[in-house]
Design a protein around this motif. Structure first.
Motif, mmCIF file in Angstrom:
data_model
loop_
_atom_site.group_PDB
_atom_site.id
_atom_site.type_symbol
_atom_site.label_atom_id
_atom_site.label_comp_id
_atom_site.label_asym_id
_atom_site.label_seq_id
_atom_site.Cartn_x
_atom_site.Cartn_y
_atom_site.Cartn_z
ATOM 1 N N TRP A 20 0.849 -1.196 0.000
ATOM 2 C CA TRP A 20 0.000 0.000 0.000
ATOM 3 C C TRP A 20 0.884 1.245 0.000
ATOM 4 O O TRP A 20 0.739 2.140 0.818
ATOM 5 N N GLU A 21 1.807 1.265 -0.949
ATOM 6 C CA GLU A 21 2.804 2.329 -1.058
ATOM 7 C C GLU A 21 2.282 3.467 -1.925
ATOM 8 O O GLU A 21 1.758 3.254 -3.013
ATOM 9 N N ILE A 22 2.439 4.698 -1.401
ATOM 10 C CA ILE A 22 1.978 5.897 -2.103
ATOM 11 C C ILE A 22 3.106 6.931 -2.137
ATOM 12 O O ILE A 22 4.089 6.814 -1.409
ATOM 13 N N THR A 23 2.929 7.942 -2.981
ATOM 14 C CA THR A 23 3.877 9.051 -3.018
ATOM 15 C C THR A 23 3.555 10.025 -1.891
ATOM 16 O O THR A 23 2.396 10.383 -1.674
ATOM 17 N N LEU A 24 4.577 10.431 -1.182
ATOM 18 C CA LEU A 24 4.456 11.438 -0.127
ATOM 19 C C LEU A 24 5.113 12.699 -0.661
ATOM 20 O O LEU A 24 6.329 12.749 -0.831
ATOM 21 N N ASP A 25 4.290 13.710 -0.961
ATOM 22 C CA ASP A 25 4.811 14.931 -1.585
ATOM 23 C C ASP A 25 5.536 15.840 -0.610
ATOM 24 O O ASP A 25 6.398 16.618 -1.009
ATOM 25 N N GLY A 26 5.176 15.758 0.666
ATOM 26 C CA GLY A 26 5.830 16.632 1.626
ATOM 27 C C GLY A 26 5.408 16.343 3.048
ATOM 28 O O GLY A 26 4.357 15.759 3.304
ATOM 29 N N VAL A 27 6.271 16.763 3.981
ATOM 30 C CA VAL A 27 5.976 16.750 5.409
ATOM 31 C C VAL A 27 6.453 18.092 5.927
ATOM 32 O O VAL A 27 7.609 18.469 5.717
ATOM 33 N N ASN A 88 1.614 16.022 3.032
ATOM 34 C CA ASN A 88 1.009 16.358 1.747
ATOM 35 C C ASN A 88 1.069 15.116 0.868
ATOM 36 O O ASN A 88 2.148 14.605 0.559
ATOM 37 N N ILE A 89 -0.125 14.647 0.504
ATOM 38 C CA ILE A 89 -0.256 13.425 -0.284
ATOM 39 C C ILE A 89 -1.095 13.736 -1.510
ATOM 40 O O ILE A 89 -2.241 14.175 -1.377
ATOM 41 N N ASP A 90 -0.504 13.570 -2.676
ATOM 42 C CA ASP A 90 -1.202 13.797 -3.937
ATOM 43 C C ASP A 90 -1.831 15.197 -3.983
ATOM 44 O O ASP A 90 -2.964 15.371 -4.418
ATOM 45 N N GLY A 91 -1.074 16.189 -3.494
ATOM 46 C CA GLY A 91 -1.516 17.579 -3.542
ATOM 47 C C GLY A 91 -2.468 18.007 -2.444
ATOM 48 O O GLY A 91 -2.883 19.161 -2.393
ATOM 49 N N LYS A 92 -2.817 17.121 -1.525
ATOM 50 C CA LYS A 92 -3.758 17.450 -0.449
ATOM 51 C C LYS A 92 -3.037 17.359 0.903
ATOM 52 O O LYS A 92 -2.266 16.431 1.144
ATOM 53 N N ASP A 93 -3.308 18.339 1.767
ATOM 54 C CA ASP A 93 -2.712 18.354 3.103
ATOM 55 C C ASP A 93 -3.551 17.542 4.081
ATOM 56 O O ASP A 93 -4.781 17.683 4.131
ATOM 57 N N TYR A 94 -2.864 16.729 4.871
ATOM 58 C CA TYR A 94 -3.472 15.958 5.947
ATOM 59 C C TYR A 94 -2.801 16.401 7.243
ATOM 60 O O TYR A 94 -1.638 16.076 7.477
ATOM 61 N N ASN A 95 -3.528 17.181 8.029
ATOM 62 C CA ASN A 95 -2.975 17.771 9.248
ATOM 63 C C ASN A 95 -3.172 16.851 10.444
ATOM 64 O O ASN A 95 -4.265 16.326 10.653
ATOM 65 N N LEU A 96 -2.114 16.708 11.219
ATOM 66 C CA LEU A 96 -2.211 16.036 12.502
ATOM 67 C C LEU A 96 -1.886 17.063 13.577
ATOM 68 O O LEU A 96 -0.797 17.647 13.577
ATOM 69 N N SER A 97 -2.826 17.308 14.461
ATOM 70 C CA SER A 97 -2.616 18.252 15.555
ATOM 71 C C SER A 97 -2.048 17.499 16.759
ATOM 72 O O SER A 97 -2.027 16.257 16.769
ATOM 73 N N PRO A 98 -1.590 18.217 17.786
ATOM 74 C CA PRO A 98 -1.023 17.535 18.950
ATOM 75 C C PRO A 98 -1.951 16.484 19.560
ATOM 76 O O PRO A 98 -1.486 15.431 19.997
ATOM 77 N N VAL A 99 -3.241 16.736 19.556
ATOM 78 C CA VAL A 99 -4.172 15.740 20.108
ATOM 79 C C VAL A 99 -4.122 14.442 19.302
ATOM 80 O O VAL A 99 -4.401 13.362 19.825
ATOM 81 N N ASP A 100 -3.707 14.529 18.038
ATOM 82 C CA ASP A 100 -3.595 13.352 17.173
ATOM 83 C C ASP A 100 -2.268 12.622 17.360
ATOM 84 O O ASP A 100 -2.225 11.396 17.299
ATOM 85 N N TYR A 101 -1.164 13.375 17.541
ATOM 86 C CA TYR A 101 0.154 12.743 17.531
ATOM 87 C C TYR A 101 0.822 12.599 18.894
ATOM 88 O O TYR A 101 1.895 12.004 18.989
#
Length: 155
Positions: A20-27, A88-101
């Motif tokens: 289930w490998e995808i491109t990771l555009d950014g962190v 950033n995955i496929d041009g979309k941002d997925y945010n993780l806030s402190p409560v998530d991480y």
């Protein structure tokens, strides 16, 4: 199951169906890019934390004020005002806030990310484990060789 997510799914094509490998555009953290170039990630329900190349995870931990306690694992104060970690995955941002991480452990928190160096040709590689998938409901679409993400609902 629509009871467990909200909104529409965003589907991402797989680079390789084996893991289930995808491109990771950014962190990014606090506006600072953590990836020298785009990278690769796997989405893995069998991995509890987020993992990434040790050098990049150490930079993220430093920005967050976390301290390494065991090889690749970090603890920090439970600061819910710490910056988001943005994938950033496929041009979309997925945010993780402190409560998530952040994972509370008494008066301190475990950073839900650890360094893991996966050598070439498979790596370098990030693993988006349960920390990511708790926030983003994930569909593994084997037929169409893609993975889908939608914001998870927690009632």
């Amino acid at each position: 199951d629509p009871a467990h997510y909200t909104g529409e799914f965003t589907y991402v094509p797989l680079l390789a169906a084996t893991y289930w490998e995808i491109t990771l555009d950014g962190v990014t953290v606090d506006g600072t890019s953590m990836l020298p170039t785009s990278g690769k990630a796997i989405v893995d329900s069998g991995t509890s934390l987020l993992t990434g190349p040790s050098e990049q995870v150490a930079k993220i931990a430093s920005i967050l004020g976390a301290k390494e306690v065991i090889a690749g694992e970090y603890f920090m104060k439970c600061d819910m005002n710490a910056p988001d970690i943005v994938f950033n995955i496929d041009g979309k941002d997925y945010n993780l806030s402190p409560v998530d991480y952040l994972i509370p452990d008494g008066n301190i928190c475990l950073l839900g990310m650890m360094g893991l160096d996966i050598p070439e040709p498979t790596g370098p590689l990030w693993i988006l484990g349960d920390v990511f998938m708790r926030k983003y409901y994930t569909v593994f679409d084997q037929t169409n060789e893609r993975v889908g993400f939608a914001l998870a609902k927690h009632d």
